[in-house]
Design an enzyme around this catalytic site. Structure first.
Site, PDB file in Angstrom:
ATOM      1  N   HIS A 104       0.805  -1.218   0.000  1.00  0.00           N
ATOM      2  CA  HIS A 104       0.000   0.000   0.000  1.00  0.00           C
ATOM      3  C   HIS A 104       0.842   1.274   0.000  1.00  0.00           C
ATOM      4  O   HIS A 104       0.303   2.370   0.051  1.00  0.00           O
ATOM      5  CB  HIS A 104      -0.938   0.040   1.208  1.00  0.00           C
ATOM      6  N   ASP A 205      35.650 -29.768  16.356  1.00  0.00           N
ATOM      7  CA  ASP A 205      35.894 -31.079  15.773  1.00  0.00           C
ATOM      8  C   ASP A 205      37.142 -31.082  14.905  1.00  0.00           C
ATOM      9  O   ASP A 205      37.078 -30.902  13.696  1.00  0.00           O
ATOM     10  CB  ASP A 205      34.681 -31.558  14.965  1.00  0.00           C
ATOM     11  N   HIS A 213      37.919 -35.555   5.581  1.00  0.00           N
ATOM     12  CA  HIS A 213      38.479 -34.733   4.499  1.00  0.00           C
ATOM     13  C   HIS A 213      39.723 -35.351   3.865  1.00  0.00           C
ATOM     14  O   HIS A 213      40.522 -34.629   3.249  1.00  0.00           O
ATOM     15  CB  HIS A 213      38.824 -33.333   5.026  1.00  0.00           C
ATOM     16  N   ASP A 362      31.757 -32.497   4.507  1.00  0.00           N
ATOM     17  CA  ASP A 362      31.056 -32.326   5.781  1.00  0.00           C
ATOM     18  C   ASP A 362      29.555 -32.518   5.614  1.00  0.00           C
ATOM     19  O   ASP A 362      28.906 -33.153   6.442  1.00  0.00           O
ATOM     20  CB  ASP A 362      31.304 -30.919   6.345  1.00  0.00           C
TER      21      ASP A 362
HETATM   22  O1  UNU Z   1      35.761 -27.303  10.458  1.00  0.00           O
HETATM   23  C1  UNU Z   1      36.428 -27.717  11.349  1.00  0.00           C
HETATM   24  N1  UNU Z   1      35.835 -28.235  12.388  1.00  0.00           N
HETATM   25  C2  UNU Z   1      37.931 -27.690  11.284  1.00  0.00           C
HETATM   26  C3  UNU Z   1      38.541 -27.341  10.096  1.00  0.00           C
HETATM   27  C4  UNU Z   1      38.651 -27.992  12.397  1.00  0.00           C
HETATM   28  C5  UNU Z   1      40.026 -27.953  12.346  1.00  0.00           C
HETATM   29  C6  UNU Z   1      40.669 -27.618  11.165  1.00  0.00           C
HETATM   30  C7  UNU Z   1      39.904 -27.314  10.036  1.00  0.00           C
HETATM   31 FE    FE Z   2      34.891 -30.568   8.121  1.00  0.00          FE
END
Ligand code: UNU
Ligand code: FE
Ligand code: FES
Length: 448
Positions: A104, A205, A213, A362
């Site tokens: 409006h 982590d 990875h 991930d």
């Molecule tokens: O993404 C993560 N949790 C991470 C990446 C941790 C340590 C090194 C790189």
């Molecule tokens: Fe990761």
């Protein structure tokens, strides 16, 4: 709901119920109590430098306009017209003196004030109180060295207190480096995972890096490539894990500044960081100068994560209990040469952007953690975050509750202690009450 709630997180034993990653009632509690009361990342000063510059982003499931005011302050408003609730600003970013609703035509200044109403006198007869129809303003907006966060709850502690013990670890990179900037606009994509899966991963982590990875590490030849397929065990003195009162936490991997970037960037970045480390050593001491040149994987509670050095900067925006919109910026040092900033920005998106070759490793795990909560039996089973339990120390050699190894789950336990307190509280007063002995609770945790 109440009984179930109190069993969600077992702080004394470092476990959580699997259904935290996929339950409708819990998700709704999170919107009310976690996203309604915590500090949430909005943008960086470098993205809206001038008067009138704005971006549109999310705080929980709400859209907000974040706007630079005439006096340099930054305000945030719900992106919703006060008349019939249409979306006010359809753009992601821009520069505007104000916003006009497409329905409006109510017009608001970028101060949030309702300034213009079509046929104001004729149709409202002067009875519409414009002052009572300003945009809904976000209660608090504050900056951590240029990183702007907002909070819906007036009673929240200051952003400075909220970062708490993490400041000691973050200031070398965020402040003493000469400052940072974010390169946007952020890449955005949807993942079929609960927002806490990536948040908990980034808070602490280091365990998954070599395994999840493995291929990415071998392909890119990064600083972390020796970890591929867990072929190097975590030796003593490789890193730390840290957690804090309000759930934010980090992992330190000593001297690993260039982190995830591939061999085309490692030499240039390491040279950059070593030179600056030497300059910083005189100013802030050798330990914190070394922190500057280390790799910190961090989550600012609840859903803002980053990797210092690597320059990956994220928010994990909750869409629903099993959908998350991922925003990815590149974070660089202000005084880096433009050419280096650009190479880092490209590399950040290649590794951790949409279809980034680290990020997609991930996402498969995040999505499967979330999907498995659909199992009726499964969702009431416990998850395990007990690694290193019993070895956490409060304010020893380093600030915060600290586990002195590169790999462990200290910061998972701290994140979920705070989460348990916040998701079940109806005020900051209650959160503070439940958190007054946070460090004792964490350092006294046991597996049995
Ligand atoms: O993404 C993560 N949790 C991470 C990446 C941790 C340590 C090194 C790189
Ligand atoms: Fe990761
Ligand atoms: Fe960690 Fe399976 S080994 S989730």
């Amino acid at each position: 709901m109440k009984d179930q709630d109190s069993n969600l997180i077992d702080v004394n034993h470092g476990t959580q119920l699997h259904k935290i990653h996929g339950d409708q009632k819990i998700f709704e509690k999170e919107l009310e109590n976690v996203f309604g009361r915590s500090w949430l990342f909005l943008t960086h000063e470098s993205i809206i430098p001038n008067h009138g510059d704005y971006i549109v982003t999310k705080m929980g499931t709400d859209e907000v306009i974040v706007s630079r005011q005439e006096n340099g302050d930054i305000k945030a408003f719900l992106n919703v017209c006060r008349h019939r609730g249409a979306q006010l600003c359809p753009n992601e970013a821009g520069n505007a003196k104000g916003f006009v609703c497409s329905y409006h035509g109510w017009g608001y200044g970028n101060t949030g004030e309702l300034q213009a109403v079509p046929f104001d006198k004729e149709v409202y007869g002067g009875l519409l109180d414009k002052c009572k129809n300003s945009l809904h303003e976000v209660a608090k907006v504050q900056s951590f060295h240029g990183f702007i966060y907002g909070c819906f709850d007036e009673d929240a502690p200051s952003l400075d207190e909220y970062f708490g013990d993490l400041k000691w670890y973050l200031e070398p990179y965020f402040e003493h480096s000469g400052g940072l900037e974010l390169i946007g606009p952020p890449a955005r994509c949807l993942i079929r995972a609960n927002w806490k899966c990536p948040s908990e991963n980034f808070v602490g982590d280091a365990y998954h890096v070599g395994w999840t990875h493995a291929s990415a590490l071998r392909t890119g030849q990064s600083v972390f490539t020796p970890l591929a397929s867990n072929s190097t065990p975590p030796t003593e003195g490789l890193g730390l894990q840290v957690t804090t009162k309000y759930g934010s936490g980090l992992g330190v991997l000593w001297d690993a500044y260039a982190g995830i970037h591939d061999s085309s960037l490692i030499d240039d970045m390491m040279q950059w960081a070593c030179t600056k480390e030497q300059q910083l050593a005189e100013k802030i001491g050798v330990v914190r100068a070394r922190i500057y040149r280390s790799h910190l994987n961090t989550t600012i509670f609840p859903n803002n994560s980053f990797l210092t050095g690597s320059g990956v900067f994220k928010t994990w925006q909750p869409i629903d209990k099993d959908t998350t919109e991922v925003y990815t910026w590149a974070m660089v040092e202000k005084d880096m040469p433009e050419e280096l900033k650009q190479r880092i920005a490209i590399s950040v998106q290649r590794t951790f952007g949409v279809a980034g070759y680290w990020e997609s490793d991930d996402n498969d795990n995040m999505e499967s953690e979330t999907y498995m909560t659909k199992g009726f039996q499964t969702k009431n089973k416990q998850l395990n975050a007990q690694m290193g339990i019993g070895n956490d120390v409060y304010n020893g050699e380093y600030p915060g509750v600290v586990g002195e190894s590169a790999i462990g789950e200290t910061s998972y336990r701290g994140y979920y202690r705070a989460y348990g307190a916040i998701v079940n509280s109806n005020s900051w007063h209650e959160i503070e009450d439940k958190s007054s002995t946070w460090a004792d609770i964490l350092t006294n945790a046991k597996t049995k």
